[in-house]
Scaffold this active site. Structure first.
Site: not given
Length: 835
Positions: A398-400, A402, A428
């Site tokens: 995951y990241c901020t 996508g 997120i």
């Protein structure tokens, strides 16, 4: 861009060289394109300018013996006028042709467009006729071919010679009439359906933060950027958008009332655009985007669309194939359930693919951070971490928002051979929004603050403080940059330490900030911000005015509110606001005036008035004594227009009680001019008095003739006879009577004291004064015809006003009662010291 060599995951690869080369190539290419366009445009403007000056010389000097001219009287039919919103000069005007200049329809249209630039935007039909002394026009004929152009010019010459012999026609040269009508076969571009009945985005009280990305091939990024600007212009969006050959990456703020329409517009731009937008669940008050200060910068101030080698710089020598396997895209709901019900046998490897400063303040429970300084370092870390992991092991990333996980998924699947890779769809941001929309009672598995890439820095999702304060070691969720602009270190720091260390990372930086604020040192200045910024994100300045504005001290928030209200309530006059550069000059002059007594002729909406008041307040003096008409700091301002007067009084009333800071700006944005006008009493109130900080007196008077009021003051009669002389007289009023205003100030010491300063605005009139000296016009006829402001300048009234300004400048320069300096600031500012 071509890439070759090994990926950065290979220890023998050289990451930085290829990236630098790629960046250099695209920058060089863009610079070359820009230079070629600039050169072509300059050549076009220069040729048109030379032609126009030659025409002026021939006409004004009545010198057509060597170069005969053909006059063309142009009229545009009503339907075409309306569809193109043509100005007065373009509806019915006149142009001139040199006799041997035009031999083809293409050459004729080139000259036509130089005078009537608006016609470039639409298809039209040309017909010609000969002027008739009695019937106005004779029968017309089409003007479509080269032969018809030549025949028309010859017929005009023959007809002119006939009329000179047989009638008393007043024509001085051969003339024909040109009739321009709308092409019945022209099909205007259809208006996008999403714009039908769209609310006014300027009326939205809130802005919604969004982000989106899409990987697809863009063969011509420059053209794509132009399309984006055109499509997004009606929405008044802000943000930062990166475009590359591999796709697009955007973080934006959209007026909430047009968010649905904006999402629909993406369908015209992006393939597979449905459901790609990450929407922040809590809209922001629009005031946060208007009020600017260093301690609380807005998320975005403008829309910047920039072309980059990659939308996410990955540092790989060879591009990943993002059309192949990039991992399974897991919805936020499935993601939550997967993490919630994992056990020892099904527990996946949960990787936080963000940088260490992001994971320091927030992350999913059980996540392993990669602890990278930048995304480019991810590949070596991933290769080392997963070297002993089975290829079918479940991996969650995951990241901020996508976008980074798309490349991580491709790398894990294609390069490292993992077969069970999943990534959080929308990152997120989407997870946070989904939980809030479904049920607020669901406990988030993401703890702490989600770092975001705008000036908000982070959005707190839970109250968990996961970060470790760099100063005291305590737990906090706050992330910031060191306020020492020469350090600017990104850091985690609690609110107590941020306060005691003045937002700096160390004692040394704290002392540096103190020294700079006390004037002990001159800092190597960079724009300070409370936000985490990318070092490559310095805003480019296209003009010296922009550069001066960026590298000057910040102005108080009240001025942005005044500009906002002026555009809202007096849009056609919004260009008359003094603006930051001129306003700061007036502020400084007022602060240096001996008696701090100012007379302003032309209040408008109170921008300059506010600058004068602020300058008077900044001066040292006896703060216990309020300035009056007779003594002490005082600003008198005269205004003729009722709406401008009411709006200015509202602004000054707020400043007198709240000052010029954020609180005053917020209050000013709530001003409703229509309600003030509707009260009915305003027409009877000709004078409003204010007291700013119990120190500076202020009076705004509504007058039907400011010059008559000034002349009465000069004679010492009337209701204003008790005013003591002023240190500064600022004249921004009737341009046709400037010499009379100046004479009243120079003749009588009742108005301007000896040694006082008279400041006159608009004395260069956007450069049009040059034409009255026989010099070169700063903008060609062709260029002016397509620009709103230059349309005004090139109108007959504007030309006459520029002549009045030139007459004033000549007259005041030769007046031995004063000394004159003209500053080329905005529209020209004359500084006139009374001897």
């Amino acid at each position: 861009l071509s890439h070759s060599g090994k990926r950065s995951g290979d220890p023998n690869s050289n990451v930085d060289t290829s990236e630098t080369t790629g960046r250099t190539n695209i920058v060089d290419y863009l610079q070359q394109v820009a230079n070629e366009k600039k050169m072509s445009r300059s050549q076009y403007l220069e040729l048109n300018q030379q032609r126009n000056l030659e025409l002026k010389r021939l006409i004004y000097n009545n010198d057509e013996s060597s170069t005969p001219l053909i006059a063309v009287k142009v009229s545009v039919d009503q339907s075409l006028r309306k569809s193109l919103a043509m100005n007065g000069r373009e509806k019915r005007g006149r142009m001139f042709l040199k006799e041997q200049e035009v031999t083809s329809i293409a050459e004729f249209k080139h000259v036509l467009h130089s005078f009537f630039r608006t016609l470039l935007r639409k298809s039209y039909i040309l017909r010609a006729s000969l002027p008739d002394a009695e019937n106005d026009t004779t029968e017309s004929w089409p003007l479509e071919t080269d032969q018809q152009i030549v025949q028309t010019i010859n017929r005009a010459k023959e007809y002119f010679e006939e009329q000179q012999i047989t009638t008393n026609a007043s024509w001085t040269r051969p003339t024909f009439l040109l009739h321009i009508s709308q092409d019945p076969n022209y099909l205007p571009p259809s208006k996008p359906t999403y714009l039908d009945n769209m609310p006014n985005p300027l009326e939205s009280p809130t802005m919604t933060m969004i982000s989106f990305y899409s990987f697809f091939s863009i063969s011509q990024p420059e053209d794509f950027v132009s399309s984006l600007k055109k499509i997004w212009r009606p929405f008044h969006v802000l943000g930062r958008v990166y475009v590359a050959e591999e796709g697009i990456n955007a973080q934006m703020a959209v007026p909430t009332n047009v968010l649905k329409q904006f999402e629909l517009s993406l369908l015209d731009i992006l393939p597979n655009a449905k459901d790609i937008v990450n929407i922040d669940p809590i809209p922001l008050d629009k005031n946060e985007f208007i009020i600017r200060n260093k301690d609380n910068p807005p998320p975005f101030t403008n829309l910047h669309i920039r072309i980059r080698p990659q939308v996410v710089a990955d540092g790989l020598d060879e591009s990943l194939d993002l059309n192949m396997d990039t991992g399974y895209e897991m919805s936020p709901v499935e993601w939550h359930e997967t993490l919630l019900h994992q056990n020892s046998t099904t527990k996946p490897i949960l990787l936080d693919c963000r940088n260490h400063y992001e994971t320091d303040v927030g992350r999913f429970v059980g996540a392993e951070p990669l602890n990278t300084e930048s995304f480019r370092e991810s590949w070596g870390v991933l290769k080392e971490r997963l070297k002993d992991v089975n290829k079918d092991a479940p991996i969650l990333t995951y990241c901020t928002g996508g976008i980074r996980c798309v490349k991580v998924g491709a790398y894990l699947s294609q390069e490292l051979g993992f077969t069970n890779v999943s990534r959080l769809a929308g990152g997120i941001i989407a997870y946070d929004r989904t939980l809030m929309q479904q049920d607020k009672q669901i406990e988030s598995l993401f703890k702490g603050t989600n770092y975001v890439f705008d000036n908000r820095v982070g959005r707190q999702i839970t109250t968990d403080a996961l970060g470790t304060c760099i100063t005291c070691g305590g737990k906090t969720h706050l992330l910031n940059n060191c306020k020492n602009s020469n350090c600017h270190k990104r850091m985690v720091q609690c609110i107590d330490c941020s306060s005691s260390y003045l937002g700096t990372c160390s004692d040394a930086c704290k002392q540096r900030v103190l020294n700079s604020s006390n004037g002990k040192m001159i800092p190597l200045r960079r724009l300070e911000s409370n936000s985490v910024t990318d070092e490559s994100e310095e805003i480019p300045c296209k003009t010296l005015d922009e550069y001066s504005d960026v590298h000057s001290s910040n102005i108080p928030p009240i001025y942005a509110a005044i500009e906002h209200n002026t555009k809202k309530y007096l849009p056609t006059g919004s260009h008359m606001v003094s603006g930051a550069m001129q306003g700061r000059l007036l502020y400084n002059l007022a602060s240096m005036a001996a008696g701090r007594r100012i007379l302003e002729i032309g209040t408008f909406t109170g921008y300059a008035t506010s600058a004068f008041l602020e300058g008077c307040l900044a001066s040292t003096g006896n703060n216990d004594v309020l300035g009056t008409r007779a003594v002490g700091p005082f600003v008198l301002s005269l205004e003729r227009d009722q709406r401008a007067y009411e709006l200015a009084c509202a602004h000054i009333n707020i400043i007198s009680s709240l000052g010029v800071g954020a609180e005053a700006a917020s209050e000013a944005l709530n001003v409703n001019l229509e309600k003030l006008i509707a009260n009915g009493e305003s027409d009877h109130i000709k004078k409003r008095c204010f007291a700013c900080s119990s120190f500076v007196g202020c009076e705004i008077q509504k007058t039907s003739d400011a010059l008559a009021t000034i002349e009465q003051m000069a004679l010492g009669v009337g209701e204003n006879s008790d005013f003591a002389p002023f240190d500064i007289v600022f004249i921004d009023a009737d341009k046709t009577r400037l010499l009379e205003y100046a004479d009243a100030c120079l003749t009588s010491d009742r108005i301007l004291r000896k040694g006082g300063l008279m400041i006159v605005d608009n004395t260069l009139y956007k450069g049009v004064v040059l034409e009255h000296t026989g010099g070169i016009s700063p903008v060609s006829f062709a260029e002016e015809a397509n620009m709103d402001q230059s349309q005004l300048k090139r109108s007959r009234r504007a030309y006459k006003l520029a002549g009045k300004m030139h007459a004033f400048n000549k007259g005041i320069a030769n007046d031995n009662r004063c000394e004159v300096l003209i500053l080329p600031i905005r529209d020209g500012l004359s500084m006139i010291r009374k001897k």
